[in-house]
Design a protein around this motif. Structure first.
Motif, short mmCIF file in Angstrom:
data_model
loop_
_atom_site.label_atom_id
_atom_site.label_comp_id
_atom_site.label_asym_id
_atom_site.label_seq_id
_atom_site.Cartn_x
_atom_site.Cartn_y
_atom_site.Cartn_z
N ASP A 1 -2.72 -3.75 8.45
CA ASP A 1 -1.93 -4.89 7.97
C ASP A 1 -2.77 -6.15 7.84
O ASP A 1 -2.22 -7.25 7.64
CB ASP A 1 -0.72 -5.14 8.88
N ARG B 1 -2.33 -1.49 2.06
CA ARG B 1 -2.04 -2.87 1.65
C ARG B 1 -2.83 -3.29 0.41
O ARG B 1 -2.95 -4.47 0.12
CB ARG B 1 -2.35 -3.83 2.81
N LEU C 1 7.23 -8.49 1.53
CA LEU C 1 6.30 -7.85 2.47
C LEU C 1 5.67 -8.87 3.40
O LEU C 1 5.64 -8.68 4.62
CB LEU C 1 5.22 -7.09 1.69
N SER D 1 9.12 -3.87 3.68
CA SER D 1 8.22 -3.12 2.80
C SER D 1 8.94 -2.27 1.77
O SER D 1 8.31 -1.55 1.01
CB SER D 1 7.31 -2.21 3.64
N ASP E 1 7.11 -0.44 -1.17
CA ASP E 1 7.00 1.01 -1.13
C ASP E 1 7.36 1.66 -2.47
O ASP E 1 6.84 2.73 -2.80
CB ASP E 1 7.90 1.59 -0.03
#
Length: 396
Positions: free
Chosen positions: A134, A281, A317, A323, A327
């Motif tokens: 992340d 990411r 996000l 997310s 996604d």
């Protein structure tokens, strides 16, 4: 440096993404391998779909487009002794705009400069790290020779087909589809008023030709040529003679007006799609994930559509740690990518000659059907003027 979204590439996709994110209070840093002058000077696409224009207007980027852009109702399709106008407004209620990518880039640069956007041009030795965490990061050497690192919540590759972003996704996690066409385009810019009110797409036994434009005083024209063609083998007179022959100079009183050619180049015709458009990411947008032949005028518009989907996903996000839209970004974007890839292939296959007489007759049959069938013309218009950008994909 610490930022929320690090963007690789300062072309239209990267700059528009930064602009949309800034409107939502999301901080970005842009890193670009080329100079600002190079990026501004690239000669690229010239047609904006209806949805692209609406998005740019809504994002506060439409004032010069509205003042200087050229709204077009449709296109002309031509084959020997016949030229037909397809009126998109009559067929589907929306048209297109002639407004060059260089002009879109100028508007974006002006907007981001006014906002004090952090942009690092002429960056080299770029490395992308930790995309499966992340806290992904970029490390690069700036134009001042200093090595810098940017740590972000997400990294977006808008760096085109030759940039480093797409290569970061491991082979085990991606698929790539390629198509190389057996011909190229010889394209020219000419300082001469267009000889047509709207674009002409011409099928001719000698090869495809197109008459486009960039402004009321600048014409953009293309010729189908063999792969490996050397531009030095084509004098300006030879180019104009070939354009006149293929575009039907003298037929029904129409005349092609030649003028000074200011730029000439040969563009190979290719297509590819890489999936997925997200890994950890790291997100891909525009040419870093897909290339289409320019026949369908889709490249820049696909990049704009990608960004319109990606911007709100990134807001969710990095701000809310939600997310869900991130996604689904890749699958959502790829549905449009494959539709536009098919349309670009269809237009290319219908209009470019192969030297096979059987193929010639199939192409002419297809062209006659499109020009005589409302259903055929409507299908072309719907795809050319652009599928709507989904409502809710951006707040603008």
């Amino acid at each position: 440096m610490r930022t929320q979204v690090a963007i690789i590439g300062a072309g239209p996709a990267g700059m528009l993404l930064s602009h949309l994110l800034a409107a939502e209070g999301i901080d970005t840093v842009i890193v670009e391998a080329r100079s600002e002058e190079y990026v501004l000077g690239r000669i690229r696409a010239g047609i904006l779909e209806h949805g692209s224009v609406e998005l740019l207007r809504a994002a506060g980027l439409g004032s010069r487009l509205d003042a200087e852009g050229l709204p077009h109702r449709g296109i002309h399709l031509q084959f020997p002794r016949e030229r037909h106008h397809l009126d998109f407004i009559d067929l589907i209620g929306r048209g297109v705009w002639v407004y060059g990518q260089t002009e879109v880039q100028k508007d974006l640069v002006a907007a981001r400069s006014a906002a004090g956007q952090s942009i690092y041009y002429e960056a080299r030795d770029l490395e992308i790290s930790d995309v499966e965490t992340d806290r992904p990061s970029l490390t690069f050497v700036g134009s001042d020779g200093r090595r810098q690192t940017v740590v972000a919540d997400a990294v977006v590759g808008c760096d085109g087909s030759f940039g480093p972003s797409r290569a970061v996704i491991p082979d085990s996690a991606k698929q790539t589809w390629h198509r190389t066409y057996p011909f190229s385009w010889l394209g020219v810019l000419a300082d001469v008023a267009p000889s047509t009110d709207e674009l002409i797409y011409a099928w001719h036994p000698d090869g495809f030709a197109m008459h486009s434009m960039r402004s009321p005083s600048v014409s953009r024209l293309y010729l189908q040529v063999d792969n490996g063609t050397d531009i030095d083998d084509w004098s300006h007179q030879r180019i104009w003679d070939a354009l006149a022959a293929r575009l039907g100079d003298g037929q029904d009183g129409w005349t092609l007006t030649p003028g000074p050619i200011t730029e000439a180049s040969v563009l190979p015709m290719r297509s590819y799609v890489q999936t997925p458009m997200r890994h950890g990411r790291l997100f891909l947008a525009g040419d870093s994930a897909h290339i289409v032949p320019p026949t369908g005028a889709k490249g820049l518009n696909l990049a704009i559509a990608d960004v319109a989907l990606l911007a709100p996903a990134l807001v969710s996000l990095v701000r809310d740690d939600d997310s869900r839209s991130a996604d689904t970004y890749s699958d959502d974007a790829l549905r449009r990518v494959w539709r536009c890839t098919h349309f670009s292939w269809w237009m290319t296959s219908m209009l470019h000659t192969s030297g096979d007489p059987f193929d010639d007759q199939l192409q002419l049959s297809q062209l006659r059907w499109v020009c005589s069938s409302e259903a055929g013309a409507t299908g072309l218009a719907e795809n050319y003027a652009g599928l709507p950008i989904p409502s809710g994909s951006t707040r603008f």
